[in-house]
Design a protein around this motif. Structure first.
Motif, PDB file in Angstrom:
ATOM      1  N   VAL A   1       5.567   1.909  -8.857  1.00 26.20           N
ATOM      2  CA  VAL A   1       4.343   1.324  -8.313  1.00 26.20           C
ATOM      3  C   VAL A   1       3.583   2.353  -7.480  1.00 26.20           C
ATOM      4  N   ILE A   2       2.263   2.398  -7.665  1.00 25.72           N
ATOM      5  CA  ILE A   2       1.371   3.130  -6.778  1.00 25.72           C
ATOM      6  C   ILE A   2       0.901   2.145  -5.720  1.00 25.72           C
ATOM      7  N   HIS A   3       1.392   2.297  -4.507  1.00 29.77           N
ATOM      8  CA  HIS A   3       1.098   1.345  -3.433  1.00 29.77           C
ATOM      9  C   HIS A   3      -0.255   1.641  -2.804  1.00 29.77           C
ATOM     10  N   ALA A   4      -0.873   0.585  -2.284  1.00 36.28           N
ATOM     11  CA  ALA A   4      -2.194   0.734  -1.678  1.00 36.28           C
ATOM     12  C   ALA A   4      -2.117   1.240  -0.243  1.00 36.28           C
ATOM     13  N   GLY A   5      -1.049   0.883   0.494  1.00 33.64           N
ATOM     14  CA  GLY A   5      -0.922   1.285   1.894  1.00 33.64           C
ATOM     15  C   GLY A   5      -1.157   0.147   2.867  1.00 33.64           C
ATOM     16  N   ILE A   6      -0.778  -1.065   2.480  1.00 32.28           N
ATOM     17  CA  ILE A   6      -1.107  -2.266   3.241  1.00 32.28           C
ATOM     18  C   ILE A   6      -0.137  -2.522   4.392  1.00 32.28           C
ATOM     19  N   TYR A   7       1.151  -2.265   4.198  1.00 30.90           N
ATOM     20  CA  TYR A   7       2.192  -2.857   5.030  1.00 30.90           C
ATOM     21  C   TYR A   7       2.546  -2.079   6.290  1.00 30.90           C
TER      22      TYR A   7
ATOM     23  N   CYS B   1       0.697   7.108   2.645  1.00 31.41           N
ATOM     24  CA  CYS B   1       0.541   6.191   1.516  1.00 31.41           C
ATOM     25  C   CYS B   1      -0.921   6.100   1.099  1.00 31.41           C
ATOM     26  N   VAL B   2      -1.813   5.943   2.068  1.00 25.41           N
ATOM     27  CA  VAL B   2      -3.234   5.806   1.735  1.00 25.41           C
ATOM     28  C   VAL B   2      -3.773   7.096   1.133  1.00 25.41           C
ATOM     29  N   ARG B   3      -3.478   8.230   1.754  1.00 29.44           N
ATOM     30  CA  ARG B   3      -3.956   9.502   1.194  1.00 29.44           C
ATOM     31  C   ARG B   3      -3.228   9.824  -0.108  1.00 29.44           C
ATOM     32  N   GLY B   4      -1.919   9.585  -0.134  1.00 29.59           N
ATOM     33  CA  GLY B   4      -1.151   9.889  -1.335  1.00 29.59           C
ATOM     34  C   GLY B   4      -1.622   9.106  -2.544  1.00 29.59           C
ATOM     35  N   LYS B   5      -2.028   7.852  -2.342  1.00 30.48           N
ATOM     36  CA  LYS B   5      -2.545   7.032  -3.442  1.00 30.48           C
ATOM     37  C   LYS B   5      -3.766   7.699  -4.072  1.00 30.48           C
TER      38      LYS B   5
END
Length: 475
Positions: free
Chosen positions: A70-76, A89-93
């Motif tokens: 999964v490519i996560h959005a960075g929510i949690y 997570c946000v930048r990596g996505k």
């Protein structure tokens, strides 16, 4: 007259990376390209000498090969509790989607629904999670009613088979061909760096920090000198300017053996002795050493079941609200072929479990755990029929805390463990990645990655950038 034979000099390299999973490959790529940009103006770019050590017979056979793709959005991830996960997570996505397009890696930007199945989840937990995601910079999230999700055929989040009272739509979540991704990373480094070596079947047995005044080296991150780091690899000593430990489940043991100047086997034997003496395993009070002790890793097994004999019911990923016992709940994912699987659950391994040796793990999925899966899945998909969940595969996540221990592996050990089951602030399990450089352990040139669980795959390219910058500052 005979001349004495000069002593054979041990190999010396610029940077050794331990572990050829997605983190090790991303770091190797970032070092290669960071070095190129650093020297690109007036002078030709000298390649960054990299030795990537992998104990298996091929890259990415550990944690990387056993995730949900999964490519996560960075929510949690709270910026207060998990700032690195939140940032990476946000930048990596964004980096990962761009890299997939650039290198023609298969992916699907399918989106995700996080669903509420009780009034409390809908009225309290969903808005709270939405606000957390927005604070992290995930600005495309939408709060939807259950009516919109289940009945509005014109909605871009329509899922007629989902049972829910409401949900959050995350359009930037996706799935990726992990094998294609790591293959592209390796090819990228090999194409761009003539001084890169991938050494397979090379197990790191231990190491030490060398700092003799006579040869101009000194240990410690605060001084102006250099540490020389020595690795023992399959019986051979290798001296390194930099060592980056990103060996997944074995990272803590390998890094601690380097700091203590011992072998991996001696370190494990000493920890087992401490356990027999009923000492706290996370304290790591090694009587032989006055070096700083890195947090140890604990392990949570995650099991997956695949769906058979029923048509895949969803168009996008379906997640419940996060599980207070750890993890994101038993969710529905799919692969690029359209097959549906569910998981992972959270099966904690004992606090004293040694994760540094592959043979210690039982990767089989216990079919008896399907009862827990049926119950969890039917909360949001009542249409799941009996007998249609089949054991698929399992993975193990390294964590820096354990529910059976008060000290979750933090440096201070002051985490609060008094949450009750009705406390929806699950911050005690939402721990961060740890990237320990000289500021933490005092050894220049040594960088240690610990607790690199989800969203590690999504974060990997951003982590690579960050570590490359750390190496640049240390040179």
């Amino acid at each position: 007259m005979f001349r004495p034979t000069p002593p054979i000099q041990r190999p010396r390299i610029q940077t050794a990376i331990i572990g050829a999973g997605v983190m090790g490959l991303s770091i190797a790529r970032a070092l290669t390209h960071h070095n190129h940009h650093h020297y690109q103006s007036k002078h030709p770019s000298p390649p960054h000498e990299i030795l990537l050590l992998e104990r298996s017979n091929r890259p990415s056979t550990g944690i990387t090969s056993r995730n949900s793709q999964v490519i996560h959005a960075g929510i949690y991830y709270s910026r207060d509790v998990s700032p690195l996960k939140s940032l990476f997570c946000v930048r990596g996505k964004r980096l990962l989607y761009s890299y997939c397009r650039e290198r023609h890696i298969d992916y699907r930007n399918c989106g995700k629904l996080i669903v509420a199945t009780t009034p409390y989840q809908k009225e309290v937990l969903l808005p709270r999670l939405l606000e957390l995601g927005k604070r992290n910079g995930v600005d495309d999230l939408r709060l939807l009613s259950g009516e919109t999700i289940v009945r509005d055929r014109y909605s871009d989040a329509y899922e007629e088979n989902v049972h829910c009272l409401g949900g959050i739509h995350s359009p930037s979540t996706g799935i990726v061909d992990v094998h294609g991704f790591v293959t592209a990373l390796l090819a990228d480094v090999e194409e761009s760096n003539s001084d890169f070596t991938l050494a397979l079947n090379c197990a790191v047995e231990g190491g030490e920090v060398i700092g003799h005044a006579s040869d101009g080296y000194q240990s410690g991150g605060g001084g102006g000198g250099k540490s020389r780091l020595r690795l023992r690899v399959d019986g051979m000593d290798i001296d390194c300017e930099n060592v980056i430990v990103c060996a997944g489940l074995a990272s803590d043991k390998i890094a601690q053996s380097i700091l203590m100047g011992t072998t991996l086997h001696e370190l494990i034997r000493e920890e087992q002795t401490q356990l027999l003496q009923r000492q706290q395993p996370q304290n790591n009070n090694h009587p032989k050493s006055n070096t700083i002790q890195l947090p140890r890793q604990y392990y949570a097994k995650g099991n997956y079941f695949k769906l058979e004999n029923q048509k895949s019911p969803f168009q996008r990923l379906i997640y419940p609200l996060p599980d207070p016992k750890g993890g994101l709940g038993v969710h529905a994912t799919m692969d690029l072929s359209g097959s549906t699987r569910f998981g992972p659950d959270v099966q904690w391994l004992p606090p004293g479990f040694d994760g540094s040796q592959d043979e210690n793990f039982d990767w089989d999925v216990d079919a008896e755990r399907s009862k827990l899966f049926y119950d969890a899945i039917r909360e949001y998909w009542p249409g799941l029929e009996d007998g249609n969940l089949v054991p698929d595969y399992s993975g193990v996540r390294p964590k820096l805390w354990h529910p059976d221990l008060r000290d979750f592996g933090s440096k201070s050990g002051n985490d609060d463990d008094n949450d009750d089951e009705n406390n929806d602030n699950h911050e005690k399990w939402r721990k961060d990645f740890m990237i320990a450089g000289p500021e933490y352990h005092g050894v220049k040139g040594l960088i240690v990655l610990l607790g690199m669980e989800s969203p590690g795959l999504t974060s990997s390219l951003a982590v690579g950038e960050y570590v490359a910058q750390m190496v640049d500052r240390n040179t």
